[in-house]
Design an enzyme around this catalytic site. Structure first.
Site, PDB file in Angstrom:
ATOM      1  N   ARG A  81      -2.940  -2.305  -6.191  1.00 31.10           N
ATOM      2  CA  ARG A  81      -2.457  -3.029  -5.024  1.00 31.10           C
ATOM      3  C   ARG A  81      -1.679  -4.211  -5.564  1.00 31.10           C
ATOM      4  NH1 ARG A  81      -3.433   0.480  -2.474  1.00 31.10           N
ATOM      5  NH2 ARG A  81      -4.506   0.727  -0.508  1.00 31.10           N
ATOM      6  N   CYS A  84      -9.963  -2.814  20.992  1.00 32.39           N
ATOM      7  CA  CYS A  84      -9.699  -3.496  22.270  1.00 32.39           C
ATOM      8  C   CYS A  84     -10.981  -4.078  22.860  1.00 32.39           C
ATOM      9  CB  CYS A  84      -9.036  -2.529  23.251  1.00 32.39           C
ATOM     10  SG  CYS A  84     -10.167  -1.302  23.954  1.00 32.39           S
ATOM     11  N   CYS A 135      -6.735  -2.917   4.562  1.00 30.11           N
ATOM     12  CA  CYS A 135      -6.506  -1.454   4.607  1.00 30.11           C
ATOM     13  C   CYS A 135      -7.352  -0.711   3.580  1.00 30.11           C
ATOM     14  CB  CYS A 135      -5.026  -1.133   4.442  1.00 30.11           C
ATOM     15  SG  CYS A 135      -4.678   0.616   4.297  1.00 30.11           S
ATOM     16  N   CYS A 185     -10.448   3.186  18.429  1.00 25.80           N
ATOM     17  CA  CYS A 185     -10.045   2.599  19.708  1.00 25.80           C
ATOM     18  C   CYS A 185      -8.952   3.423  20.399  1.00 25.80           C
ATOM     19  CB  CYS A 185      -9.541   1.174  19.453  1.00 25.80           C
ATOM     20  SG  CYS A 185      -8.853   0.375  20.899  1.00 25.80           S
ATOM     21  N   CYS A 199     -12.640   0.065  25.512  1.00 28.75           N
ATOM     22  CA  CYS A 199     -12.573   1.519  25.712  1.00 28.75           C
ATOM     23  C   CYS A 199     -13.897   2.179  25.274  1.00 28.75           C
ATOM     24  CB  CYS A 199     -11.399   2.108  24.937  1.00 28.75           C
ATOM     25  SG  CYS A 199     -11.663   2.147  23.161  1.00 28.75           S
ATOM     26  N   CYS A 252     -14.594   1.731  21.590  1.00 33.56           N
ATOM     27  CA  CYS A 252     -14.996   0.367  21.205  1.00 33.56           C
ATOM     28  C   CYS A 252     -16.405   0.064  21.697  1.00 33.56           C
ATOM     29  CB  CYS A 252     -13.988  -0.650  21.729  1.00 33.56           C
ATOM     30  SG  CYS A 252     -12.425  -0.602  20.819  1.00 33.56           S
ATOM     31  N   ARG A 285      -5.535   2.515  18.422  1.00 36.17           N
ATOM     32  CA  ARG A 285      -5.707   3.370  17.245  1.00 36.17           C
ATOM     33  C   ARG A 285      -4.362   3.476  16.519  1.00 36.17           C
ATOM     34  NH1 ARG A 285      -7.984   9.266  18.453  1.00 36.17           N
ATOM     35  NH2 ARG A 285      -9.430   7.944  19.625  1.00 36.17           N
ATOM     36  N   CYS A 344       0.869  -1.174   0.000  1.00 36.26           N
ATOM     37  CA  CYS A 344       0.000   0.000   0.000  1.00 36.26           C
ATOM     38  C   CYS A 344       0.910   1.230   0.000  1.00 36.26           C
ATOM     39  CB  CYS A 344      -0.869  -0.059   1.251  1.00 36.26           C
ATOM     40  SG  CYS A 344      -1.705   1.455   1.694  1.00 36.26           S
ATOM     41  N   HIS A 345       0.390   2.354  -0.464  1.00 35.21           N
ATOM     42  CA  HIS A 345       1.234   3.557  -0.507  1.00 35.21           C
ATOM     43  C   HIS A 345       1.798   3.924   0.855  1.00 35.21           C
ATOM     44  CE1 HIS A 345      -0.402   4.940  -4.579  1.00 35.21           C
ATOM     45  NE2 HIS A 345       0.855   4.598  -4.684  1.00 35.21           N
ATOM     46  N   THR A 346       1.062   3.620   1.902  1.00 34.12           N
ATOM     47  CA  THR A 346       1.548   3.980   3.245  1.00 34.12           C
ATOM     48  C   THR A 346       2.889   3.303   3.541  1.00 34.12           C
ATOM     49  OG1 THR A 346      -0.749   4.100   3.851  1.00 34.12           O
ATOM     50  CG2 THR A 346       0.803   4.128   5.662  1.00 34.12           C
ATOM     51  N   HIS A 350       1.458  -3.890   6.015  1.00 28.28           N
ATOM     52  CA  HIS A 350       0.264  -3.877   6.870  1.00 28.28           C
ATOM     53  C   HIS A 350      -1.000  -4.409   6.198  1.00 28.28           C
ATOM     54  CE1 HIS A 350      -0.012  -0.196   4.609  1.00 28.28           C
ATOM     55  NE2 HIS A 350      -1.291  -0.118   4.920  1.00 28.28           N
ATOM     56  N   GLU A 351      -0.924  -4.789   4.909  1.00 32.33           N
ATOM     57  CA  GLU A 351      -2.111  -5.405   4.288  1.00 32.33           C
ATOM     58  C   GLU A 351      -1.760  -6.862   4.049  1.00 32.33           C
ATOM     59  OE1 GLU A 351      -4.273  -2.035   1.501  1.00 32.33           O
ATOM     60  OE2 GLU A 351      -3.549  -3.857   0.612  1.00 32.33           O
TER      61      GLU A 351
END
Ligand code: NAD
Ligand code: ZN
Length: 410
Positions: A362, A89, A167, A103, A92, A95, A107, A37-39, A59-60
């Protein structure tokens, strides 16, 4: 084996990384597919970001639970999962609220490089810690993730496809179906036709939008966007007047809904000002630059336009993502068209090059299904019977170190 980013902008290197066993409320996952992903590219490049190296990005992804730490009761080895960059979680105020997915505990935190439990990394090379990324670090054969960042999904779902739901795809799709909520027959404008914008268009298609207007500065995105149900195209560069005026003229006063997926402040303002007065809703998804300010005349709001923003398409990762996977399984949502390239994990740097060249949406990097690494790397807890998973042709495979065994011979 992991792909470690040692320095910003330098190719990732293949390393044998020690992965410590999961601690309290943590899960060890064998990653089978991961997409880019670009992130990942932003944080690898680290321009305008806090540089944190050496780090394992990614992360994906989709994978299988390998072992669980103390206190984990709702996951077990063998479960099919998607690790997610933001958590739930379940305790909280956010959530517990039906209205939020932000969250407090889990987060997204781009600056954190260690696990919450003890402030330490689970990755090391010769005792030197390697930082985590977004709590997921999926460019690794094994990773350790907080249980609150793991969505347990249908084991029949093909992980090489549904991995994109961790994502961008969920973000864009959720922005439309959960936040903009177009009614059947309404018109929707999508600003930015990257992966997130096309997922937003998919959300509009699934919602039964009559007209989907794609807005992008890059005309090469238009051809591709036709496959995603986009019916009209507007390039702001082709017009002498603001794009919101062009859209108002095309639609008799404005679109019913708009979803901004660019990160450009100008596009955010246009996306808001192009919705119809009386009922129009605009949703911001793109991440702006740090000094940007949103400017519009308050009368645009008084005239009953609504401006909203969303994070991860308003989905709660553990509660909601399994149901999005079911939508794919029931053919209500298409994912295959989002994956334009598949490369083996050994060619991850090629994927970065393709991404930088702006070619793909992707990339699902196809992993070798063998794992020639040592069980000690994951705390000696690899269990053969748990390592069955489905192959692309519907069979299943069991894994042994260094050798794969298909269902014909097991
Ligand atoms: P992308 O770069 O692939 O696509 C963005 C598109 O926007 C490009 O085609 C570009 O040409 C177009 N664009 C740029 N400026 C424009 C303008 N002024 N008018 C019209 N089009 C313009 O990016 P992506 O991966 O699809 O992500 C889109 C945005 O979503 C990014 O800002 C990303 O950071 C953000 N994002 C937000 C969340 C969230 O939870 N809110 C999650 C993931 C990504
Ligand atoms: Zn929470």
């Amino acid at each position: 084996m992991s792909r470690v980013a040692w320095e910003s902008g330098k190719p990732l290197s293949i390393e044998e990384v020690e992965v410590a066993p999961p601690q309290k409320n943590e899960v060890s996952i064998k990653i089978l597919f991961t997409s880019l992903c670009h992130t990942d590219v932003y944080f690898w490049d680290a321009k305008g970001q806090n540089p944190l190296f050496p780090r394992i990005l990614g992360h994906e992804a989709g994978g299988i639970v390998e072992s669980v730490g103390e206190g984990v009761t709702d996951l077990k080895p063998g479960d099919h999962v998607l690790p997610i960059f933001t958590g739930e979680c379940k305790e909280c105020a956010h959530c517990l609220s039906e209205e939020s997915n932000m969250c407090n505990l889990l987060r997204i935190n781009t600056d954190r490089g260690e696990m919450i439990h003890d402030g330490k990394s689970r990755f090391s090379i010769n005792g030197k810690p390697i930082y985590h990324f977004l709590g997921t670090s999926t460019f690794s054969e094994y990773t350790v993730v907080h249980v609150g960042q793991v969505a347990k999904i249908n084991p029949d779902a093909p992980l090489d496809k549904v991995c994109v739901l961790s994502c961008g795809m969920s973000t864009g799709f959720g922005a439309t179906v959960n936040v903009a909520k177009p009614k059947k027959g309404q018109s929707v404008a999508i600003f930015g036709l990257g992966a997130v914008g096309l997922a937003a268009a998919e959300g509009a298609r699934v919602s039964g939008a009559s007209r989907i207007i794609g807005v992008d500065l890059n005309p090469s995105r238009f051809e591709q966007a036709k496959k995603f149900g986009v019916t009209d195209f507007v390039n702001p560069k082709d017009h002498h007047k603001p794009v919101q005026e062009v859209i108002a003229e095309m639609t008799g006063g404005g679109v019913d809904r708009s979803v901004e997926c660019t990160g450009s402040i100008q596009a955010m303002i246009s996306a808001f000002e192009c919705v119809h007065d009386g009922w129009g809703v605009a949703v911001l998804v793109g991440v702006p630059n740090k000094d940007d300010a949103f400017k519009t005349h308050p009368v645009n709001l008084l005239n009953e336009r609504t401006l909203k923003g969303t994070f991860f398409g308003n989905y709660k990762p553990r509660t909601d993502i399994p149901t999005v996977v079911e939508k794919y399984m029931n053919k209500e949502l298409e994912l295959d068209k989002f994956i334009t390239h598949s490369v083996p994990f050994s060619e991850i740097n090629k994927a970065f090059e393709l991404m930088l060249a702006g070619e793909e949406l992707r990339i699902a990097k196809r992993w070798s299904m063998l794992f020639p690494c040592k069980s000690e790397l994951v705390g000696g807890k690899v269990r053969m019977e748990d390592l069955k998973f489905h192959t692309a042709d519907g069979g299943w495979m069991a894994m042994e170190y260094g050798r794969s065994v298909s269902n014909d011979s097991v």
